[in-house]
Design a protein around this motif. Structure first.
Motif, short mmCIF file in Angstrom:
data_model
loop_
_atom_site.label_atom_id
_atom_site.label_comp_id
_atom_site.label_asym_id
_atom_site.label_seq_id
_atom_site.Cartn_x
_atom_site.Cartn_y
_atom_site.Cartn_z
N ALA A 156 -7.56 -4.26 -14.68
CA ALA A 156 -8.81 -4.52 -13.95
C ALA A 156 -8.59 -5.59 -12.90
O ALA A 156 -7.93 -6.59 -13.15
CB ALA A 156 -9.90 -4.93 -14.93
N GLY A 157 -9.13 -5.36 -11.71
CA GLY A 157 -9.06 -6.35 -10.64
C GLY A 157 -7.88 -6.19 -9.70
O GLY A 157 -7.79 -6.87 -8.69
N GLU A 158 -6.96 -5.28 -10.01
CA GLU A 158 -5.79 -5.09 -9.15
C GLU A 158 -6.12 -4.20 -7.96
O GLU A 158 -7.04 -3.39 -8.00
CB GLU A 158 -4.67 -4.41 -9.95
N VAL A 159 -5.31 -4.34 -6.90
CA VAL A 159 -5.25 -3.33 -5.85
C VAL A 159 -3.80 -2.86 -5.81
O VAL A 159 -2.91 -3.57 -5.33
CB VAL A 159 -5.66 -3.89 -4.47
N VAL A 160 -3.55 -1.69 -6.39
CA VAL A 160 -2.19 -1.20 -6.53
C VAL A 160 -1.89 -0.18 -5.45
O VAL A 160 -2.62 0.80 -5.29
CB VAL A 160 -1.99 -0.54 -7.92
N CYS B 148 -2.26 -5.15 -1.02
CA CYS B 148 -2.01 -4.81 -2.43
C CYS B 148 -1.43 -5.98 -3.20
O CYS B 148 -0.65 -6.77 -2.69
CB CYS B 148 -1.05 -3.62 -2.53
N THR B 149 -1.83 -6.06 -4.47
CA THR B 149 -1.28 -7.07 -5.34
C THR B 149 0.02 -6.56 -5.98
O THR B 149 0.83 -7.33 -6.47
CB THR B 149 -2.28 -7.42 -6.45
N ARG B 150 0.18 -5.24 -5.97
CA ARG B 150 1.36 -4.64 -6.61
C ARG B 150 1.59 -3.30 -5.94
O ARG B 150 0.64 -2.68 -5.46
CB ARG B 150 1.07 -4.43 -8.10
#
Lengths: 241, 329
Positions: free
Chosen positions: A28-32, A203-205
């Motif tokens: 939850a909370g990621e931008v992949v 993106c965080t990942r």
């Protein structure tokens, strides 16, 4: 616990293995970011997660629930929504009615749905065009409409399929900004994109698919240096920088 | 400043004006039998009947975008059920038509479920519906217990209880009520959740499904409702003409009659079927009356006019008016 867990998912089309034992987790909370050369299996993976295709093997678990056998509309109602690579507006319907569909399908009353639709249209910057037929919108605005429509279903997880295809650099800036704000709205994002500059910044990942297999999974900077990723994008290294 | 006032007034006018127009038309329609000659009254009945039948198709073909080419199936089921139950069992058509509507809805559900289950869309769906209607026609033609090719003659026993009237004006008010009621239902549908889902399905099934719309159920409901309403048109037909045969009931002419006013008037709009029928039925009557002497000429001219109308008004009369108003706004 992860919001989305894809576990060993495989899909074949005849002799072609489009998605090959892919496993991934989204919290939850990621931008992949989901990237990879053309034909890597990115969109097929979205089809498999959102219920438009059935996996030959493996499973998809969303918010602790196995999605096996569920139809796309049921998956949407659980809070997992996807957009399409080629925009698919309800062309003859006004913009506002396009967005109402999503809100009403999630069970809101007409009044609630209208409020949700207005709010989503304001978020993507289309409030002034609410009564225009969707077919009259520019491609950039149709992409924004697609986003607004998906958000109106009040998703917890949003699968974005190339929301920037066909946009000018300035429009890409605007769309990046919107995607960046999604986690604050409680929306986790998995994002297929070819516009690398936007992916690397927002993106965080980043997860990389190549020939249906996952070949990298990590922070953007690290993935960009991964030799296997550089190989996959042979000749396009500049894009990753 | 004046311009601003006009903008503020526009929504109110948009609400009041249609109500006034609808009221005027309704009053004129109710008063019509008082002044109309028997011939004109008959044309009016056929016009309303055409509008009703087209509105039935419009529910599934116009709003939900499922282009049925076989609404004769449901029409025929309604006509035959009513006629046979009355002629053989003495059951009043007022009840017989409900049985017919239920059977037609079931048939619509089966055809829809099969088609949607196997992902038949667009022309393929149209072909399946056409095939069902043709199968019905052939089966009934060869089924002696159902009257075979001879059809069914409805015994004449005029009374309110038998849905048979000595005076045509009674039929006129029945079909007027049916048409007004179904048109009102279409207006209500446009403002409802179900209506929006149907439009979404018409525009793009996959996109609607992705946004949480149960597209199969939406299409089945549209199909069932349309089929049931169409069966009532069959009942009206058989009561008015006191006779039905396999071709009149299940022939392709019926399916075409259900579609054409929509194409001309505007499919997927509440007033399209009415507008189309008001144009087509009197025109057809007039051409038959004046050109009927030259065999087939009136049909050729009618066909040519249809081609021109479809080319000039791709979204029908109502669609053209809407677009014109949209531009001028």
């Amino acid at each position: 616990m992860s919001l989305l867990a894809v576990d060993g998912v495989t899909r074949r089309f005849g002799g072609l293995v489009a998605v090959d034992r892919v496993s991934l987790q989204v919290h939850a909370g990621e931008v992949v970011g989901l990237i990879g050369p053309n034909g890597a299996g990115k969109t097929t993976l979205f089809h498999l997660i959102s219920g438009f295709l059935r996996p030959d093997a493996g499973r998809v678990v969303f918010a602790g629930r196995d999605l096996a056998g569920l139809r796309p509309f049921e998956i949407c109602r659980l809070g997992l929504v996807r957009t399409f690579q080629i925009v698919r507006p309800f062309a003859e319907l006004p913009v506002e009615r396009n967005v109402l569909v999503g809100a009403l399908a999630r069970g809101a009353t007409m009044r609630e749905a209208q409020r949700t639709a207005q709010e989503c249209l304001a978020f993507v910057g289309l409030a002034g065009r609410a009564q225009a037929p969707a077919r009259d919108l520019t491609i950039s605005d149709q992409r924004r409409l697609e986003l607004a429509r998906a958000l109106a279903t009040r998703p917890r997880l949003l699968l974005l399929d190339e929301v920037m295809a066909g946009l000018t650099p300035r429009e890409v800036e605007g769309m990046s900004e919107l995607v960046r704000q999604l986690p604050a709205r409680g929306v986790t994002v998995v994002w297929i994109e070819h516009v690398m500059r936007a992916v690397m910044r927002v993106c965080t990942r980043v997860i990389v698919l190549h020939h249906g297999e996952k070949i990298a999974d990590g922070p953007p900077a690290q993935v960009a240096r991964d030799p296997r990723v550089v190989d996959a994008y042979l000749g396009e290294v500049a894009l990753l920088a | 400043m004046a311009e601003r006032a006009a903008v503020v007034d526009a929504p109110r006018r948009a609400r009041v004006l249609p109500a006034v127009v609808a009221g005027t038309v309704l009053v004129a329609a109710v008063a019509a039998p008082l002044v109309a000659s028997p011939y004109v009254l008959r044309v009016l009945i056929m016009t309303l009947y055409g509008a009703y039948l087209a509105q039935c198709w419009n529910l599934v073909g116009g709003y939900a975008g499922q282009f049925s080419f076989g609404h004769a199936t449901f029409f025929g089921i309604g006509a035959y059920t009513t006629a046979l139950l009355f002629a053989r069992g003495g059951l009043t058509p007022w009840l017989g038509m409900l049985v017919g509507a239920a059977l037609a809805a079931a048939a619509g559900g089966v055809i829809g479920a099969l088609s949607f289950r196997y992902g038949l869309r667009g022309p393929y769906f149209g072909l399946v519906t056409l095939a069902f209607a043709e199968v019905c026609r052939i089966v009934v033609t060869n089924w002696r217990a159902l009257g075979g090719a001879m059809g069914v003659l409805v015994p004449l026993r005029p009374s309110l209880a038998t849905f048979q009237f000595p005076e045509p004006w009674a039929y006129y008010y029945v079909i007027l009520a049916m048409t007004a009621g179904l048109t009102a239902a279409a207006v209500a549908l446009e403002r409802s959740r179900l209506g929006l889902f149907m439009e979404a399905v018409r525009e793009d099934v996959d996109a609607a499904e992705a946004l949480g719309v149960d597209t199969t159920r939406t299409r089945l409901v549209a199909m069932g409702a349309s089929a049931a309403a169409t069966a009532l048109a069959g009942t009206f037909y058989v009561q008015f003409f006191s006779y039905i045969d396999p071709h009149l009931a299940f022939g392709i002419d019926v399916s075409v009659a259900a579609i054409l006013p929509n194409i001309i008037g505007g499919a997927g709009t509440a007033l399209g079927p009415l507008a189309g029928s008001v144009l087509l039925v009197p025109l057809g009557e007039w051409m038959r009356a004046y050109l009927g002497g030259y065999r087939g000429v009136h049909l050729m001219l009618y066909g040519a006019l249809l081609v021109v109308a479809i080319m000039a008004l791709p979204h029908g009369l109502v669609g053209a008016v809407r677009r014109w108003r949209g531009r001028s706004r």
